[in-house]
Design a protein around this motif. Structure first.
Motif, PDB file in Angstrom:
ATOM      1  N   GLY A  57      24.279  31.380  44.919  1.00 21.57           N
ATOM      2  CA  GLY A  57      24.661  32.695  44.411  1.00 21.57           C
ATOM      3  C   GLY A  57      24.618  33.768  45.491  1.00 21.57           C
ATOM      4  N   PHE A  58      23.611  33.699  46.376  1.00 22.28           N
ATOM      5  CA  PHE A  58      23.508  34.678  47.466  1.00 22.28           C
ATOM      6  C   PHE A  58      24.739  34.619  48.360  1.00 22.28           C
ATOM      7  CE2 PHE A  58      19.007  34.343  46.426  1.00 22.28           C
ATOM      8  CZ  PHE A  58      18.598  35.656  46.525  1.00 22.28           C
ATOM      9  N   LEU A  59      25.120  33.362  48.704  1.00 23.35           N
ATOM     10  CA  LEU A  59      26.270  33.170  49.602  1.00 23.35           C
ATOM     11  C   LEU A  59      27.548  33.703  48.953  1.00 23.35           C
ATOM     12  CD1 LEU A  59      27.079  31.912  52.285  1.00 23.35           C
ATOM     13  CD2 LEU A  59      27.392  29.748  51.121  1.00 23.35           C
ATOM     14  N   VAL A  60      27.734  33.363  47.659  1.00 23.03           N
ATOM     15  CA  VAL A  60      28.944  33.801  46.966  1.00 23.03           C
ATOM     16  C   VAL A  60      28.963  35.319  46.857  1.00 23.03           C
ATOM     17  CG1 VAL A  60      30.219  33.670  44.798  1.00 23.03           C
ATOM     18  CG2 VAL A  60      29.133  31.639  45.697  1.00 23.03           C
ATOM     19  N   ALA A  61      27.807  35.917  46.524  1.00 26.96           N
ATOM     20  CA  ALA A  61      27.745  37.376  46.397  1.00 26.96           C
ATOM     21  C   ALA A  61      28.046  38.037  47.734  1.00 26.96           C
ATOM     22  CB  ALA A  61      26.361  37.791  45.914  1.00 26.96           C
ATOM     23  N   PHE A  62      27.525  37.444  48.819  1.00 30.09           N
ATOM     24  CA  PHE A  62      27.767  37.981  50.161  1.00 30.09           C
ATOM     25  C   PHE A  62      29.266  37.962  50.483  1.00 30.09           C
ATOM     26  CE2 PHE A  62      28.003  37.419  54.788  1.00 30.09           C
ATOM     27  CZ  PHE A  62      27.242  38.496  55.201  1.00 30.09           C
ATOM     28  N   ILE A  63      29.911  36.815  50.210  1.00 31.71           N
ATOM     29  CA  ILE A  63      31.347  36.701  50.495  1.00 31.71           C
ATOM     30  C   ILE A  63      32.127  37.686  49.633  1.00 31.71           C
ATOM     31  CG2 ILE A  63      33.345  35.163  50.380  1.00 31.71           C
ATOM     32  CD1 ILE A  63      31.411  32.841  50.985  1.00 31.71           C
ATOM     33  N   MET A  64      31.746  37.786  48.351  1.00 25.61           N
ATOM     34  CA  MET A  64      32.479  38.685  47.448  1.00 25.61           C
ATOM     35  C   MET A  64      32.321  40.136  47.862  1.00 25.61           C
ATOM     36  SD  MET A  64      31.961  37.072  43.686  1.00 25.61           S
ATOM     37  CE  MET A  64      32.306  38.556  42.787  1.00 25.61           C
ATOM     38  N   LEU A  65      31.163  40.488  48.440  1.00 21.34           N
ATOM     39  CA  LEU A  65      30.951  41.877  48.847  1.00 21.34           C
ATOM     40  C   LEU A  65      31.700  42.205  50.131  1.00 21.34           C
ATOM     41  CD1 LEU A  65      27.218  42.816  48.263  1.00 21.34           C
ATOM     42  CD2 LEU A  65      29.240  43.885  47.294  1.00 21.34           C
ATOM     43  N   ALA A 113      39.262  37.645  40.871  1.00 23.38           N
ATOM     44  CA  ALA A 113      38.887  36.749  39.773  1.00 23.38           C
ATOM     45  C   ALA A 113      37.378  36.705  39.621  1.00 23.38           C
ATOM     46  CB  ALA A 113      39.441  35.354  40.027  1.00 23.38           C
ATOM     47  N   GLY A 114      36.666  36.674  40.748  1.00 24.48           N
ATOM     48  CA  GLY A 114      35.211  36.632  40.707  1.00 24.48           C
ATOM     49  C   GLY A 114      34.632  37.872  40.070  1.00 24.48           C
ATOM     50  N   TYR A 115      35.167  39.063  40.460  1.00 25.53           N
ATOM     51  CA  TYR A 115      34.652  40.307  39.882  1.00 25.53           C
ATOM     52  C   TYR A 115      34.927  40.370  38.385  1.00 25.53           C
ATOM     53  CZ  TYR A 115      33.295  42.366  44.302  1.00 25.53           C
ATOM     54  OH  TYR A 115      32.648  42.625  45.476  1.00 25.53           O
ATOM     55  N   ILE A 116      36.150  39.943  37.981  1.00 27.30           N
ATOM     56  CA  ILE A 116      36.479  39.947  36.547  1.00 27.30           C
ATOM     57  C   ILE A 116      35.513  39.032  35.801  1.00 27.30           C
ATOM     58  CG2 ILE A 116      38.212  39.260  34.846  1.00 27.30           C
ATOM     59  CD1 ILE A 116      40.336  40.156  36.851  1.00 27.30           C
ATOM     60  N   TRP A 117      35.253  37.877  36.397  1.00 27.85           N
ATOM     61  CA  TRP A 117      34.378  36.893  35.763  1.00 27.85           C
ATOM     62  C   TRP A 117      32.965  37.446  35.615  1.00 27.85           C
ATOM     63  CZ3 TRP A 117      34.126  32.992  32.742  1.00 27.85           C
ATOM     64  CH2 TRP A 117      33.057  32.103  32.776  1.00 27.85           C
ATOM     65  N   VAL A 118      32.454  38.086  36.688  1.00 30.92           N
ATOM     66  CA  VAL A 118      31.093  38.636  36.628  1.00 30.92           C
ATOM     67  C   VAL A 118      31.023  39.769  35.604  1.00 30.92           C
ATOM     68  CG1 VAL A 118      29.386  39.939  37.945  1.00 30.92           C
ATOM     69  CG2 VAL A 118      30.434  37.934  38.941  1.00 30.92           C
ATOM     70  N   CYS A 119      32.053  40.650  35.590  1.00 28.46           N
ATOM     71  CA  CYS A 119      32.069  41.759  34.634  1.00 28.46           C
ATOM     72  C   CYS A 119      32.097  41.224  33.208  1.00 28.46           C
ATOM     73  CB  CYS A 119      33.285  42.657  34.862  1.00 28.46           C
ATOM     74  SG  CYS A 119      33.122  43.646  36.326  1.00 28.46           S
ATOM     75  N   TYR A 120      32.946  40.199  32.998  1.00 27.80           N
ATOM     76  CA  TYR A 120      33.056  39.604  31.662  1.00 27.80           C
ATOM     77  C   TYR A 120      31.697  39.093  31.210  1.00 27.80           C
ATOM     78  CZ  TYR A 120      34.187  36.061  28.164  1.00 27.80           C
ATOM     79  OH  TYR A 120      34.199  35.291  27.040  1.00 27.80           O
ATOM     80  N   ASN A 121      30.968  38.438  32.136  1.00 29.36           N
ATOM     81  CA  ASN A 121      29.668  37.893  31.771  1.00 29.36           C
ATOM     82  C   ASN A 121      28.617  38.975  31.590  1.00 29.36           C
ATOM     83  OD1 ASN A 121      29.379  34.853  31.644  1.00 29.36           O
ATOM     84  ND2 ASN A 121      30.707  35.117  33.401  1.00 29.36           N
ATOM     85  N   MET A 122      28.806  40.120  32.294  1.00 31.56           N
ATOM     86  CA  MET A 122      27.863  41.215  32.123  1.00 31.56           C
ATOM     87  C   MET A 122      28.046  41.880  30.768  1.00 31.56           C
ATOM     88  SD  MET A 122      27.799  43.068  35.748  1.00 31.56           S
ATOM     89  CE  MET A 122      26.411  44.134  35.916  1.00 31.56           C
ATOM     90  N   SER A 167      45.554  36.835  50.971  1.00 31.84           N
ATOM     91  CA  SER A 167      45.872  36.966  49.547  1.00 31.84           C
ATOM     92  C   SER A 167      45.035  35.996  48.714  1.00 31.84           C
ATOM     93  CB  SER A 167      47.367  36.780  49.293  1.00 31.84           C
ATOM     94  OG  SER A 167      47.865  35.736  50.047  1.00 31.84           O
ATOM     95  N   ILE A 168      44.786  34.786  49.249  1.00 30.00           N
ATOM     96  CA  ILE A 168      43.929  33.853  48.511  1.00 30.00           C
ATOM     97  C   ILE A 168      42.543  34.460  48.338  1.00 30.00           C
ATOM     98  CG2 ILE A 168      42.701  31.648  48.693  1.00 30.00           C
ATOM     99  CD1 ILE A 168      45.174  30.438  49.908  1.00 30.00           C
ATOM    100  N   LEU A 169      41.995  35.031  49.425  1.00 32.45           N
ATOM    101  CA  LEU A 169      40.646  35.596  49.360  1.00 32.45           C
ATOM    102  C   LEU A 169      40.581  36.760  48.376  1.00 32.45           C
ATOM    103  CD1 LEU A 169      39.123  35.675  52.947  1.00 32.45           C
ATOM    104  CD2 LEU A 169      38.050  34.859  50.878  1.00 32.45           C
ATOM    105  N   ILE A 170      41.603  37.636  48.440  1.00 37.11           N
ATOM    106  CA  ILE A 170      41.612  38.799  47.542  1.00 37.11           C
ATOM    107  C   ILE A 170      41.702  38.337  46.095  1.00 37.11           C
ATOM    108  CG2 ILE A 170      43.060  40.723  46.777  1.00 37.11           C
ATOM    109  CD1 ILE A 170      41.498  41.584  49.090  1.00 37.11           C
ATOM    110  N   ALA A 218      22.988  33.506  38.877  1.00 38.25           N
ATOM    111  CA  ALA A 218      22.266  34.026  40.048  1.00 38.25           C
ATOM    112  C   ALA A 218      22.802  35.403  40.430  1.00 38.25           C
ATOM    113  CB  ALA A 218      22.402  33.058  41.211  1.00 38.25           C
ATOM    114  N   ILE A 219      24.139  35.570  40.408  1.00 36.17           N
ATOM    115  CA  ILE A 219      24.727  36.867  40.771  1.00 36.17           C
ATOM    116  C   ILE A 219      24.354  37.926  39.735  1.00 36.17           C
ATOM    117  CG2 ILE A 219      26.921  38.089  41.040  1.00 36.17           C
ATOM    118  CD1 ILE A 219      28.044  35.593  42.315  1.00 36.17           C
ATOM    119  N   LEU A 220      24.324  37.515  38.455  1.00 35.28           N
ATOM    120  CA  LEU A 220      23.947  38.474  37.415  1.00 35.28           C
ATOM    121  C   LEU A 220      22.517  38.953  37.620  1.00 35.28           C
ATOM    122  CD1 LEU A 220      25.560  37.082  34.156  1.00 35.28           C
ATOM    123  CD2 LEU A 220      26.255  39.015  35.545  1.00 35.28           C
ATOM    124  N   SER A 221      21.604  38.035  37.999  1.00 37.24           N
ATOM    125  CA  SER A 221      20.241  38.528  38.240  1.00 37.24           C
ATOM    126  C   SER A 221      20.164  39.320  39.536  1.00 37.24           C
ATOM    127  CB  SER A 221      19.201  37.408  38.225  1.00 37.24           C
ATOM    128  OG  SER A 221      19.750  36.172  38.388  1.00 37.24           O
TER     129      SER A 221
END
Lengths: 138, 112
Positions: free
Chosen positions: A77-85, A18-27, A10-13, A58-61
């Motif tokens: 950013g690569f590591l975070v994007a990998f974990i988020m995916l 939160a990460g996806y919302i944050w990235v979408c907000y920034n996009m 549940s922590i990971l989800i 980094a994730i946005l680019s």
């Protein structure tokens, strides 16, 4: 905290959502890419970027396919994007199959990372990245 | 073990545990064998106050979590600027409880 399988998942989800919302907000807010909303305490109070500052940019680019840009902004950013995916997919597989492969992997990784032979080089890499961040003036 | 010894242990170490756990620890300590006293009296327990100070000063780098031995969560905090600052604030309030739970886990190895 005594971490159980469901608690970790549940922590990971939650973190991924939160990460996806944050990235979408920034996009959606294009201006904020030029003048990012500062949520980082260290940067807000001291004006020095923290080791992971710039991973949003980094994730946005990465989403635009600029791998070189992403690497020069912040390799974390690569590591975070990998974990988020991949972590939501792995969790989904585990929940459907009623297994705990990710939890077992997480616990093995924790004991592995605690070994000084592994921990010290990783720490040095993070420090070098941090010095690079400060030099870039993220 | 003797009640006097146990009470001394409880008095000097009560701040390391949750208040609702102390009674259980006391009863368990009285029940166990005297030979375990040497080990129990020398356990290194983590101070919740130290964790709180570290959490306030370096929480966004995840150092408080690394200190407790939650390496995975520490890396999570480090990679996300302390969970976009939210996790850092949450941990200011929950790190003391987490430390006490870690201490309980540690002493349980000797109690059972």
């Amino acid at each position: 905290m005594v971490l159980s399988r469901n608690k970790l998942y549940s922590i990971l989800i939650m973190a991924c959502v939160a990460g996806y919302i944050w990235v979408c907000y920034n996009m959606v807010n294009k201006q904020s890419v030029l003048e990012p909303v500062e949520v980082c305490f260290i940067k807000y109070f001291t004006n020095i970027p923290c080791p992971s500052c710039g991973s949003t940019r980094a994730i946005l680019s990465l989403t635009k396919g600029n791998f070189n840009d992403a690497f020069s902004i912040n390799p974390i950013g690569f590591l975070v994007a990998f974990i988020m995916l991949f972590s939501p997919l792995w969790i989904l597989l585990d929940v459907v199959a009623k297994k705990n492969t990710l939890f077992a992997f997480y616990q093995n990784l924790e004991t592995y990372l605690r070994r000084p032979k592994i921990a010290i080089p990783l720490l040095i890499i993070i420090m070098i990245n941090w010095i690079w961040n400060i030099n870039k003036g993220l | 073990m003797e009640a006097q010894k146990v009470d001394m242990f409880i008095m000097s170490n009560s701040k390391f545990f949750e208040s609702h756990q102390i009674n259980g620890i006391r009863e368990r300590l009285i029940a166990i064998d005297d030979s375990k006293w040497a080990m129990i009296s020398t356990i290194q327990l983590k101070d919740p106050t130290t964790s709180l100070i570290v959490s306030i000063l370096a929480g966004s780098l995840g150092i408080d979590r690394f200190m407790l031995g939650d390496t995975g969560l520490g890396i999570g905090k480090l990679l996300t600027c302390g969970g976009l600052g939210i996790w850092t604030i949450v941990d200011w309030f929950s790190i003391q409880k987490a430390t006490r739970e870690k201490n309980m886990q540690k002493i349980q190895q000797f109690l059972y």
